[in-house]
Every structure is written in C-alpha cells, then in structure tokens.
Design a protein around this motif. Structure first.
Motif, PDB file in Angstrom:
ATOM      1  N   ALA A 173       0.823  -1.208   0.000  1.00  8.19           N
ATOM      2  CA  ALA A 173       0.000   0.000   0.000  1.00  8.19           C
ATOM      3  C   ALA A 173       0.861   1.264   0.000  1.00  8.19           C
ATOM      4  N   GLU A 174       1.939   1.258   0.787  1.00  7.14           N
ATOM      5  CA  GLU A 174       2.821   2.427   0.806  1.00  7.14           C
ATOM      6  C   GLU A 174       3.563   2.602  -0.523  1.00  7.14           C
ATOM      7  N   PHE A 175       3.919   1.511  -1.163  1.00  5.80           N
ATOM      8  CA  PHE A 175       4.651   1.610  -2.425  1.00  5.80           C
ATOM      9  C   PHE A 175       3.762   2.133  -3.551  1.00  5.80           C
ATOM     10  N   GLN A 176       2.480   1.738  -3.541  1.00  7.70           N
ATOM     11  CA  GLN A 176       1.570   2.148  -4.602  1.00  7.70           C
ATOM     12  C   GLN A 176       0.834   3.445  -4.295  1.00  7.70           C
ATOM     13  N   ASP A 177       1.038   4.005  -3.132  1.00  8.36           N
ATOM     14  CA  ASP A 177       0.364   5.258  -2.779  1.00  8.36           C
ATOM     15  C   ASP A 177       1.128   6.440  -3.378  1.00  8.36           C
ATOM     16  N   PRO A 178       0.510   7.214  -4.263  1.00  2.27           N
ATOM     17  CA  PRO A 178       1.238   8.355  -4.854  1.00  2.27           C
ATOM     18  C   PRO A 178       1.465   9.491  -3.872  1.00  2.27           C
ATOM     19  N   LEU A 179       0.713   9.537  -2.788  1.00  2.00           N
ATOM     20  CA  LEU A 179       0.854  10.602  -1.805  1.00  2.00           C
ATOM     21  C   LEU A 179       1.881  10.280  -0.727  1.00  2.00           C
ATOM     22  N   PHE A 180       2.421   9.090  -0.759  1.00  2.00           N
ATOM     23  CA  PHE A 180       3.419   8.698   0.237  1.00  2.00           C
ATOM     24  C   PHE A 180       4.782   9.230  -0.202  1.00  2.00           C
ATOM     25  N   ARG A 181       5.298  10.234   0.523  1.00  2.00           N
ATOM     26  CA  ARG A 181       6.507  10.942   0.114  1.00  2.00           C
ATOM     27  C   ARG A 181       7.789  10.371   0.703  1.00  2.00           C
ATOM     28  N   SER A 182       7.670   9.509   1.683  1.00  2.00           N
ATOM     29  CA  SER A 182       8.885   8.958   2.288  1.00  2.00           C
ATOM     30  C   SER A 182       9.497   7.912   1.360  1.00  2.00           C
ATOM     31  N   GLN A 183      10.602   7.363   1.808  1.00  4.10           N
ATOM     32  CA  GLN A 183      11.267   6.341   1.012  1.00  4.10           C
ATOM     33  C   GLN A 183      10.403   5.095   0.916  1.00  4.10           C
ATOM     34  N   LYS A 184      10.236   4.587  -0.291  1.00  4.98           N
ATOM     35  CA  LYS A 184       9.372   3.432  -0.515  1.00  4.98           C
ATOM     36  C   LYS A 184      10.213   2.159  -0.536  1.00  4.98           C
ATOM     37  N   PHE A 185       9.638   1.129   0.080  1.00  4.52           N
ATOM     38  CA  PHE A 185      10.308  -0.164   0.182  1.00  4.52           C
ATOM     39  C   PHE A 185       9.519  -1.215  -0.595  1.00  4.52           C
ATOM     40  N   GLU A 186      10.173  -2.328  -0.819  1.00  5.29           N
ATOM     41  CA  GLU A 186       9.547  -3.475  -1.465  1.00  5.29           C
ATOM     42  C   GLU A 186       9.573  -4.667  -0.508  1.00  5.29           C
ATOM     43  N   ILE A 187       8.767  -5.668  -0.846  1.00  7.44           N
ATOM     44  CA  ILE A 187       8.652  -6.851   0.015  1.00  7.44           C
ATOM     45  C   ILE A 187       9.932  -7.675  -0.091  1.00  7.44           C
ATOM     46  N   GLY A 188      10.487  -8.020   1.071  1.00  2.00           N
ATOM     47  CA  GLY A 188      11.736  -8.763   1.112  1.00  2.00           C
ATOM     48  C   GLY A 188      11.537 -10.256   1.189  1.00  2.00           C
ATOM     49  N   VAL A 189      12.662 -10.965   1.248  1.00  2.00           N
ATOM     50  CA  VAL A 189      12.636 -12.418   1.226  1.00  2.00           C
ATOM     51  C   VAL A 189      12.052 -12.996   2.517  1.00  2.00           C
ATOM     52  N   GLY A 190      12.183 -12.270   3.630  1.00  2.00           N
ATOM     53  CA  GLY A 190      11.660 -12.780   4.898  1.00  2.00           C
ATOM     54  C   GLY A 190      10.158 -12.967   4.884  1.00  2.00           C
ATOM     55  N   VAL A 191       9.430 -12.070   4.225  1.00  5.09           N
ATOM     56  CA  VAL A 191       7.974 -12.185   4.163  1.00  5.09           C
ATOM     57  C   VAL A 191       7.571 -13.380   3.315  1.00  5.09           C
ATOM     58  N   PHE A 192       8.278 -13.613   2.208  1.00  2.00           N
ATOM     59  CA  PHE A 192       7.954 -14.763   1.355  1.00  2.00           C
ATOM     60  C   PHE A 192       8.236 -16.084   2.062  1.00  2.00           C
TER      61      PHE A 192
END
Length: 260
Positions: free
Chosen positions: A148-167
């Motif tokens: 949600a944070e990565f796809q939110d255009p209004l989120f101005r902070s640094q965007k992260f992606e899902i890491g290997v730990g979650v998978f």
C-alpha cells in the motif's frame, strides 16, 4: 494396506510438513530483509536499505553494512507490536503442537489407547492450525502495508519493497495451516466417532414397563391372598344372609297360614 497404516503414514508426512513450516517461520525472526530499497547516488556507489521487525540496516556496493536496533518499543506503531506478538504466538503454539503430535501419533505408541492418541493428535493439529493462521495474518498484514505504501502516490517517504523474509514466512505459514488442517480432520473424525460409539444417543422407551422385584412380588402375593380371603368372607356372609332371609320368609308364611 489397512486404514490404520494409511493414517500412520499420513501422520508422518504431515509431521514433516508442519515441522518444516515451523522451522521456516522461526528462520524469519533473524532474517534482516523483510523490506528493502535500493538508492542510487551520483558517485558509483549504491546504497541498500533493508529492515525487519527488530532493526534497520544499510549496506553499500563495497560490501560494508551496518545495522541499528529499534531504540524504543513504546515509540513503535501498534501494527509492529501486533506482528511481533502473532509470530511469537505462532512459534510457541507450533512447538507444543509438535510435542502433542509426537505423543499421539500411531507410530510412536506413547499416548495409550487409540481414542486417547486420536484426541492428543487432534489437539496438536489444532495448535499447528492456529499457529499457522497467526503467522499468516502477521506476514500478510506486513506485506500488504508495504504494498500500500509503495503504490500510494501521496506517500513521500522512502518506498520499500517486500523482502525475502515475508515470502519465507508465507511459505512456512502455508505448510503449518495445511498440515494442521489434515491432522484436525483425520484425528478429529476418529476421536469424535469413537466417542459417539461409546456414548450412543438416548432413545426413550415406547412404553413404561414394570420390572417385578422381590418386595413387589411378595406384596402382590399378600394382596392376592387378602383379596381371595375377602371374596370368601363375602361369599360366606352372603350365604348366611340368604339362609336367614329364607328362614324369615318361611316363618312369615307359617304365621300367615296359622292366622287364616
């Protein structure tokens, strides 16, 4: 191959699956890459940011990395605390589920009777199932938050992606849920079926029946003797009354003849 042998091999396979899922969920705790982000700079170096539930790390293209633990627990958001608690609960429940399943499996012969083994195995399967659901909720919520944070255009902070730990956590949680569900279905059906045979449903009788006892037999015999004696006495008194009435009628007839 009999039904008991098939169930025994199924229990062994599910135990391997559940223990593998538990190990995978445990391995996500020290894994540092739950989220990651890559930042290019003007010079020929690249910085990688990654973090998990416990610490934040940074590394560059030279191979130097540095990690810093989260300084304050009270300053964290509630969702991080929730994910931590759910994963720890999942690990604890899966550990006790492994012990219960080892005691209740048909190949170990530790639990005792077949009914007791089925119920212990059912309890272990429920621990696996609940633990897998807890970890699945935690990893799914964390991954959905990153998305949600990565796809939110209004989120101005640094965007992260899902890491290997979650998978890895998703894979381990799936194994726990599948193994616990199979344990619960087979062991629960066997335990409930045995208990239903032991305690059948109550069926009311069609009519009330009287079961004679010694006291009731003696009482009925005395009642019958008293009734027969009463009948005899009534018959005797009736005969006496009839004889008296006959004498009285003959006396009256003789007196009438004498008067005439």
């Amino acid at each position: 191959m009999g039904y008991r042998t098939v169930v025994m091999y199924m229990e062994i396979g599910c135990f391997v699956v559940c223990v593998s899922g538990w190990i995978l969920v445990c391995s996500t705790m020290p894994t540092e890459i739950w989220t990651w982000s890559e930042v290019d700079s003007i010079v020929l170096t690249t910085s990688n940011y990654f973090s998990n539930l416990w610490k934040d790390c940074i590394s560059d293209s030279t191979g130097v990395s540095d990690c810093k633990g989260i300084p304050s627990m009270l300053a964290l958001n509630w969702d991080i605390h929730m994910c931590r608690a759910l994963i720890i609960i999942s690990i604890i429940l899966s550990f006790f589920g492994s012990i219960l399943v080892l005691v209740g499996m048909k190949c170990t012969k530790i639990g005792g009777s077949e009914l007791a083994n089925a119920r212990v195995t059912f309890a272990g399967g429920m621990n696996y199932l609940i633990g897998g659901m807890c970890s699945m909720v935690s990893f799914s919520y964390y991954g959905n938050k990153i998305r949600a944070e990565f796809q939110d255009p209004l989120f101005r902070s640094q965007k992260f992606e899902i890491g290997v730990g979650v998978f890895i956590g998703w894979g381990g949680s799936t194994l726990l849920v599948v193994g616990g569900l199979i344990y619960s279905i087979f062991a629960g059906r066997e335990g409930c079926h045995s208990s239903s045979e032991r305690f059948p449903d109550y069926q009311p009788p069609d009519a009330y029946t009287f079961v004679p006892t010694k006291k009731s037999t003696a009482f009925s015999a005395s009642t019958r003797s008293e009734a027969s004696e009463g009948t005899k006495s009534r018959a005797t008194s009736g005969s006496r009354v009839s004889s008296i009435s006959g004498i009285t009628s003959s006396t009256k007839s003789s007196a009438t003849n004498a008067y005439v």
